[in-house]
Design a protein around this motif. Sequence first.
Motif, PDB file in Angstrom:
ATOM      1  N   LYS A  20       3.156  -2.968  -9.410  1.00  0.00           N
ATOM      2  CA  LYS A  20       4.512  -3.076  -9.971  1.00  0.00           C
ATOM      3  C   LYS A  20       5.588  -2.770  -8.936  1.00  0.00           C
ATOM      4  O   LYS A  20       6.776  -2.923  -9.204  1.00  0.00           O
ATOM      5  CB  LYS A  20       4.678  -2.095 -11.136  1.00  0.00           C
ATOM      6  N   CYS A  21       5.186  -2.281  -7.763  1.00  0.00           N
ATOM      7  CA  CYS A  21       6.125  -1.820  -6.740  1.00  0.00           C
ATOM      8  C   CYS A  21       7.019  -2.955  -6.249  1.00  0.00           C
ATOM      9  O   CYS A  21       6.543  -4.055  -5.990  1.00  0.00           O
ATOM     10  CB  CYS A  21       5.338  -1.230  -5.571  1.00  0.00           C
ATOM     11  N   VAL A  22       8.314  -2.666  -6.093  1.00  0.00           N
ATOM     12  CA  VAL A  22       9.263  -3.664  -5.575  1.00  0.00           C
ATOM     13  C   VAL A  22       9.689  -3.328  -4.142  1.00  0.00           C
ATOM     14  O   VAL A  22      10.663  -3.873  -3.633  1.00  0.00           O
ATOM     15  CB  VAL A  22      10.505  -3.802  -6.486  1.00  0.00           C
ATOM     16  N   LYS A  23       8.956  -2.394  -3.503  1.00  0.00           N
ATOM     17  CA  LYS A  23       9.153  -2.060  -2.086  1.00  0.00           C
ATOM     18  C   LYS A  23      10.559  -1.546  -1.780  1.00  0.00           C
ATOM     19  O   LYS A  23      11.082  -1.795  -0.694  1.00  0.00           O
ATOM     20  CB  LYS A  23       8.841  -3.274  -1.209  1.00  0.00           C
ATOM     21  N   CYS A  24      11.174  -0.873  -2.713  1.00  0.00           N
ATOM     22  CA  CYS A  24      12.522  -0.329  -2.480  1.00  0.00           C
ATOM     23  C   CYS A  24      12.487   0.893  -1.559  1.00  0.00           C
ATOM     24  O   CYS A  24      13.510   1.277  -1.007  1.00  0.00           O
ATOM     25  CB  CYS A  24      13.186   0.028  -3.804  1.00  0.00           C
ATOM     26  N   LYS A  25      11.328   1.509  -1.433  1.00  0.00           N
ATOM     27  CA  LYS A  25      11.121   2.698  -0.586  1.00  0.00           C
ATOM     28  C   LYS A  25      11.882   3.939  -1.064  1.00  0.00           C
ATOM     29  O   LYS A  25      12.046   4.904  -0.314  1.00  0.00           O
ATOM     30  CB  LYS A  25      11.486   2.401   0.874  1.00  0.00           C
ATOM     31  N   LEU A  26      12.402   3.917  -2.277  1.00  0.00           N
ATOM     32  CA  LEU A  26      13.113   5.087  -2.803  1.00  0.00           C
ATOM     33  C   LEU A  26      12.228   6.329  -2.750  1.00  0.00           C
ATOM     34  O   LEU A  26      12.666   7.410  -2.356  1.00  0.00           O
ATOM     35  CB  LEU A  26      13.534   4.848  -4.257  1.00  0.00           C
ATOM     36  N   CYS A  27      10.983   6.160  -3.152  1.00  0.00           N
ATOM     37  CA  CYS A  27      10.061   7.303  -3.179  1.00  0.00           C
ATOM     38  C   CYS A  27       9.902   7.888  -1.782  1.00  0.00           C
ATOM     39  O   CYS A  27       9.971   9.106  -1.597  1.00  0.00           O
ATOM     40  CB  CYS A  27       8.711   6.874  -3.745  1.00  0.00           C
ATOM     41  N   GLU A  28       9.721   7.012  -0.804  1.00  0.00           N
ATOM     42  CA  GLU A  28       9.540   7.461   0.585  1.00  0.00           C
ATOM     43  C   GLU A  28      10.803   8.150   1.100  1.00  0.00           C
ATOM     44  O   GLU A  28      10.737   9.190   1.761  1.00  0.00           O
ATOM     45  CB  GLU A  28       9.197   6.248   1.454  1.00  0.00           C
TER      46      GLU A  28
ATOM     47  N   MET B 290      12.051   9.053 -10.037  1.00  0.00           N
ATOM     48  CA  MET B 290      13.013   8.111  -9.474  1.00  0.00           C
ATOM     49  C   MET B 290      12.468   6.701  -9.255  1.00  0.00           C
ATOM     50  O   MET B 290      13.241   5.765  -9.087  1.00  0.00           O
ATOM     51  CB  MET B 290      13.557   8.653  -8.143  1.00  0.00           C
ATOM     52  N   CYS B 291      11.164   6.553  -9.228  1.00  0.00           N
ATOM     53  CA  CYS B 291      10.609   5.193  -9.027  1.00  0.00           C
ATOM     54  C   CYS B 291      11.074   4.296 -10.182  1.00  0.00           C
ATOM     55  O   CYS B 291      10.777   4.584 -11.342  1.00  0.00           O
ATOM     56  CB  CYS B 291       9.083   5.222  -8.973  1.00  0.00           C
ATOM     57  N   PRO B 292      11.778   3.211  -9.863  1.00  0.00           N
ATOM     58  CA  PRO B 292      12.303   2.344 -10.928  1.00  0.00           C
ATOM     59  C   PRO B 292      11.215   1.571 -11.669  1.00  0.00           C
ATOM     60  O   PRO B 292      11.466   1.024 -12.734  1.00  0.00           O
ATOM     61  CB  PRO B 292      13.239   1.383 -10.165  1.00  0.00           C
ATOM     62  N   ARG B 293      10.012   1.501 -11.083  1.00  0.00           N
ATOM     63  CA  ARG B 293       8.935   0.741 -11.718  1.00  0.00           C
ATOM     64  C   ARG B 293       7.828   1.615 -12.294  1.00  0.00           C
ATOM     65  O   ARG B 293       6.805   1.123 -12.726  1.00  0.00           O
ATOM     66  CB  ARG B 293       8.336  -0.245 -10.698  1.00  0.00           C
ATOM     67  N   LYS B 294       8.041   2.919 -12.284  1.00  0.00           N
ATOM     68  CA  LYS B 294       7.050   3.854 -12.853  1.00  0.00           C
ATOM     69  C   LYS B 294       5.652   3.618 -12.254  1.00  0.00           C
ATOM     70  O   LYS B 294       4.653   3.479 -12.985  1.00  0.00           O
ATOM     71  CB  LYS B 294       6.996   3.743 -14.385  1.00  0.00           C
ATOM     72  N   VAL B 295       5.626   3.575 -10.943  1.00  0.00           N
ATOM     73  CA  VAL B 295       4.375   3.315 -10.218  1.00  0.00           C
ATOM     74  C   VAL B 295       3.430   4.525 -10.245  1.00  0.00           C
ATOM     75  O   VAL B 295       2.216   4.371 -10.237  1.00  0.00           O
ATOM     76  CB  VAL B 295       4.701   2.909  -8.757  1.00  0.00           C
ATOM     77  N   PHE B 296       4.005   5.737 -10.318  1.00  0.00           N
ATOM     78  CA  PHE B 296       3.191   6.948 -10.177  1.00  0.00           C
ATOM     79  C   PHE B 296       2.819   7.590 -11.512  1.00  0.00           C
ATOM     80  O   PHE B 296       3.598   7.584 -12.453  1.00  0.00           O
ATOM     81  CB  PHE B 296       3.951   7.997  -9.355  1.00  0.00           C
ATOM     82  N   GLU B 297       1.608   8.162 -11.508  1.00  0.00           N
ATOM     83  CA  GLU B 297       1.204   9.054 -12.603  1.00  0.00           C
ATOM     84  C   GLU B 297       0.713  10.345 -11.965  1.00  0.00           C
ATOM     85  O   GLU B 297       0.223  10.334 -10.832  1.00  0.00           O
ATOM     86  CB  GLU B 297       0.090   8.415 -13.442  1.00  0.00           C
TER      87      GLU B 297
ATOM     88  N   GLU C  97       0.862  -1.177   0.000  1.00  0.00           N
ATOM     89  CA  GLU C  97       0.000   0.000   0.000  1.00  0.00           C
ATOM     90  C   GLU C  97       0.896   1.223   0.000  1.00  0.00           C
ATOM     91  O   GLU C  97       1.845   1.297   0.774  1.00  0.00           O
ATOM     92  CB  GLU C  97      -0.904   0.023   1.236  1.00  0.00           C
ATOM     93  N   ILE C  98       0.606   2.156  -0.875  1.00  0.00           N
ATOM     94  CA  ILE C  98       1.420   3.366  -0.999  1.00  0.00           C
ATOM     95  C   ILE C  98       0.535   4.577  -0.751  1.00  0.00           C
ATOM     96  O   ILE C  98      -0.437   4.805  -1.476  1.00  0.00           O
ATOM     97  CB  ILE C  98       2.054   3.460  -2.412  1.00  0.00           C
ATOM     98  N   ASP C  99       0.873   5.340   0.296  1.00  0.00           N
ATOM     99  CA  ASP C  99       0.116   6.539   0.654  1.00  0.00           C
ATOM    100  C   ASP C  99       0.839   7.786   0.169  1.00  0.00           C
ATOM    101  O   ASP C  99       2.042   7.929   0.390  1.00  0.00           O
ATOM    102  CB  ASP C  99      -0.012   6.670   2.178  1.00  0.00           C
TER     103      ASP C  99
HETATM  104  S1  SF4 Z   1       8.858   1.688  -3.101  1.00  0.00           S
HETATM  105 FE1  SF4 Z   1      10.194   1.776  -4.931  1.00  0.00          FE
HETATM  106  S2  SF4 Z   1       9.085   0.656  -6.529  1.00  0.00           S
HETATM  107 FE2  SF4 Z   1       7.620   1.122  -4.898  1.00  0.00          FE
HETATM  108  S3  SF4 Z   1       6.635   3.025  -5.540  1.00  0.00           S
HETATM  109 FE3  SF4 Z   1       8.358   3.583  -4.207  1.00  0.00          FE
HETATM  110  S4  SF4 Z   1      10.118   3.935  -5.588  1.00  0.00           S
HETATM  111 FE4  SF4 Z   1       8.514   2.830  -6.736  1.00  0.00          FE
END
Ligand code: SF4
Length: 91
Positions: free
Chosen positions: A71-79, A44-51, A27-29
């Motif tokens: 598609k999220c791989v839970k890398c938490k880069l976005c967070e 920066m999201c490697p999976r292009k999760v956001f629009e 879940e992404i808030d």
């Molecule tokens: S955790 Fe990683 S893959 Fe998932 S939305 Fe954030 S940047 Fe993208």
Amino acid sequence: MFMAEESKTVVVKENYLVTGKAEGIVEIDVDTFLCKGCGICVEMCPRKVFEWSKELSEKGVHYPVPVHAEKCVKCKLCELLCPDFAIAVRW
Ligand code: SF4
Ligand code: SF4
């Protein structure tokens, strides 16, 4: 042959929070009150999760919507990279 049903993202908006939910995955808030629309997460999201949202937030900016949470791989880069602590990735 049995094919597992592909998990789809459901986007829910509640007050300031926009959540992309992929059942059993993540879940992404996005807090649209905190977000300033800088676009770091989108880029920066490697999976292009956001629009980008079509509508404007209270701040008058477009905000990222996690429309492809499946598609999220839970890398938490976005967070981690969000300068305004507007994103939370949970599972
Ligand atoms: S955790 Fe990683 S893959 Fe998932 S939305 Fe954030 S940047 Fe993208
Ligand atoms: S990185 Fe944070 S402030 Fe920038 S667009 Fe994404 S959620 Fe908004």
